[in-house]
Design a protein around this motif. Structure first.
Motif, PDB file in Angstrom:
ATOM      1  N   VAL A   1      51.447 -43.053   3.798  1.00 25.18           N
ATOM      2  CA  VAL A   1      51.087 -42.865   5.210  1.00 25.18           C
ATOM      3  C   VAL A   1      51.826 -43.906   6.061  1.00 25.18           C
ATOM      4  O   VAL A   1      51.855 -45.094   5.720  1.00 25.18           O
ATOM      5  N   ILE A   2      52.429 -43.449   7.143  1.00 22.82           N
ATOM      6  CA  ILE A   2      53.057 -44.379   8.092  1.00 22.82           C
ATOM      7  C   ILE A   2      52.380 -44.191   9.448  1.00 22.82           C
ATOM      8  O   ILE A   2      52.526 -43.141  10.074  1.00 22.82           O
ATOM      9  N   PRO A   3      51.598 -45.189   9.898  1.00 21.64           N
ATOM     10  CA  PRO A   3      51.019 -45.074  11.245  1.00 21.64           C
ATOM     11  C   PRO A   3      52.142 -45.283  12.254  1.00 21.64           C
ATOM     12  O   PRO A   3      52.985 -46.159  12.062  1.00 21.64           O
TER      13      PRO A   3
ATOM     14  N   ARG B   1      54.923 -37.628  -1.013  1.00 19.12           N
ATOM     15  CA  ARG B   1      55.044 -37.071   0.336  1.00 19.12           C
ATOM     16  C   ARG B   1      54.858 -38.203   1.338  1.00 19.12           C
ATOM     17  O   ARG B   1      54.151 -39.169   1.054  1.00 19.12           O
ATOM     18  N   VAL B   2      55.504 -38.057   2.481  1.00 18.58           N
ATOM     19  CA  VAL B   2      55.311 -39.029   3.561  1.00 18.58           C
ATOM     20  C   VAL B   2      54.473 -38.348   4.640  1.00 18.58           C
ATOM     21  O   VAL B   2      54.747 -37.206   5.024  1.00 18.58           O
ATOM     22  N   VAL B   3      53.452 -39.045   5.120  1.00 17.58           N
ATOM     23  CA  VAL B   3      52.581 -38.503   6.171  1.00 17.58           C
ATOM     24  C   VAL B   3      52.597 -39.480   7.350  1.00 17.58           C
ATOM     25  O   VAL B   3      52.140 -40.614   7.228  1.00 17.58           O
TER      26      VAL B   3
ATOM     27  N   ILE C   1      57.980 -34.388   4.478  1.00 18.81           N
ATOM     28  CA  ILE C   1      57.425 -35.266   5.524  1.00 18.81           C
ATOM     29  C   ILE C   1      56.463 -34.422   6.361  1.00 18.81           C
ATOM     30  O   ILE C   1      56.833 -33.351   6.843  1.00 18.81           O
ATOM     31  N   SER C   2      55.226 -34.917   6.531  1.00 16.52           N
ATOM     32  CA  SER C   2      54.259 -34.231   7.407  1.00 16.52           C
ATOM     33  C   SER C   2      53.941 -35.139   8.576  1.00 16.52           C
ATOM     34  O   SER C   2      54.039 -36.361   8.461  1.00 16.52           O
ATOM     35  N   VAL C   3      53.524 -34.534   9.670  1.00 16.47           N
ATOM     36  CA  VAL C   3      53.020 -35.339  10.778  1.00 16.47           C
ATOM     37  C   VAL C   3      51.630 -34.829  11.139  1.00 16.47           C
ATOM     38  O   VAL C   3      51.405 -33.619  11.198  1.00 16.47           O
ATOM     39  N   VAL C   4      50.692 -35.748  11.286  1.00 14.83           N
ATOM     40  CA  VAL C   4      49.346 -35.358  11.707  1.00 14.83           C
ATOM     41  C   VAL C   4      48.934 -36.201  12.905  1.00 14.83           C
ATOM     42  O   VAL C   4      49.434 -37.302  13.102  1.00 14.83           O
TER      43      VAL C   4
ATOM     44  N   SER D   1      42.840 -37.746   4.550  1.00 16.76           N
ATOM     45  CA  SER D   1      43.116 -36.307   4.606  1.00 16.76           C
ATOM     46  C   SER D   1      43.970 -35.832   3.432  1.00 16.76           C
ATOM     47  O   SER D   1      44.326 -34.663   3.360  1.00 16.76           O
ATOM     48  N   GLY D   2      44.292 -36.725   2.503  1.00  9.73           N
ATOM     49  CA  GLY D   2      45.106 -36.320   1.353  1.00  9.73           C
ATOM     50  C   GLY D   2      44.283 -36.168   0.085  1.00  9.73           C
ATOM     51  O   GLY D   2      43.066 -36.396   0.088  1.00  9.73           O
TER      52      GLY D   2
END
Ligand SMILES: Nc1nc2c(ncn2[C@@H]2O[C@H](COP(=O)(O)OP(=O)(O)O)[C@@H](O)[C@H]2O)c(=O)[nH]1
Ligand SMILES: [Mg+2]
Length: 265
Positions: free
Chosen positions: A36-38, A65-67, A94-97, A114-115
């Motif tokens: 996760v990257i904030p 995965r990167v989120v 790569i996902s963005v939420v 959420s993962g």
């Protein structure tokens, strides 16, 4: 995309069937590790970070995965991440939420909870902690550690580029304040922490801190559950520009820790 925000996360009965169904619908395809990257107003520096991160992850045995979690950015962060995600031909998606609650802590909680990957964690968008640290972190996690956190103050750590004097003074005061709350940990605030999911979830759902000081509360809950936390010394490089506003975020971080003392004596 943002079906579950941090408000809900904090008030949720995690065992209920409705919640389990909602979580099921949020699930991304299974991987071993979610990173996760904030990201807050990171449109400029996130492209390089994402490319370096997926290139690094693609060379390792763990599927990953990167989120990116964006909340409250007023620049094009989410659009930039979506563009890079669309162009990404790597094995590492790569996902963005989004996240309706403000703050780094809220964003990290949203991404982590959420993962479903067995291992998960986060690092800051400036890559101040070298990506290679993840190899040692995964090694410890695979051998049974509950949490592995980077540390700028553990024996063996170095500063490639130190923070400016004001941040160093503030950081020292913060460490003195948190020493009694999180025992045996020399740096609660380094933006690089990875976890075994079950240990993380049990601790994270108890957390209420949404700002920069969320790490203190998270580490506190992990320690209360008896989790094994490994601190890794790192060679740390201060990012060129920081999203941390020394007066506003600094004051809020100290206030959060005082509040923590009241709530969890
Ligand atoms: N999503 C989100 N990310 C944030 C927020 N505040 C800070 N961040 C991210 O948290 C990380 C903090 O790193 P940085 O700006 O380098 O702060 P510093 O290292 O403490 O100076 C970066 O990835 C920021 O984009 C926020 O309110 N929301
Ligand atoms: Mg930084």
């Amino acid at each position: 995309m943002d079906l579950l925000d941090s408000d809900s996360i904090q008030k949720t009965n995690w065992g209920s069937r409705d919640v389990q169904r909602t979580i099921g619908s949020l699930r991304r395809s299974p991987v071993d590790l979610e990173v996760v990257i904030p990201a807050y107003n990171e449109a400029e520096r996130i492209p390089k970070t994402l490319i370096q991160t997926v290139d690094f992850l693609a060379c390792h045995k763990w599927s990953s995965r990167v989120v990116v979690v964006d909340n409250g950015s007023v620049d094009e962060t989410a659009a930039v991440v979506r563009r890079i995600s669309g162009e990404n031909r790597s094995m590492v998606p790569i996902s963005v939420v989004g996240c309706s609650r403000r703050g780094k802590g809220a964003a990290v909680a949203r991404g982590l909870l959420s993962g479903t990957s067995r291992f998960t964690g986060f690092f800051d968008a400036d890559l101040a902690t070298p990506l290679e640290t993840l190899e040692a972190a995964m090694d410890h996690l695979e051998r049974g550690a509950a949490a592995v956190i980077a540390s700028r103050h553990a024996p063996g750590s170095t500063f490639v580029q130190p923070q400016h004097l004001g941040r160093r003074v503030g950081g020292t005061a913060f460490r003195v304040l948190t020493r009694s709350k999180v025992k045996g940990i020399s740096d609660t605030q380094c933006g690089f922490k990875f976890f075994e999911r079950d240990a993380l979830t049990a601790a994270m759902v108890q957390c209420r801190t949404t700002g920069f000081a969320f790490d203190v509360e998270l580490l506190q809950w992990l320690q209360r559950s008896g989790a094994d936390i490994v601190e890794l010394p790192v060679a740390w490089t201060d990012g060129e520009s920081s999203t941390f506003r020394p007066f506003k975020d600094g004051a809020a971080s100290f206030a959060s820790v005082f509040q923590l003392q009241k709530v969890t004596p």
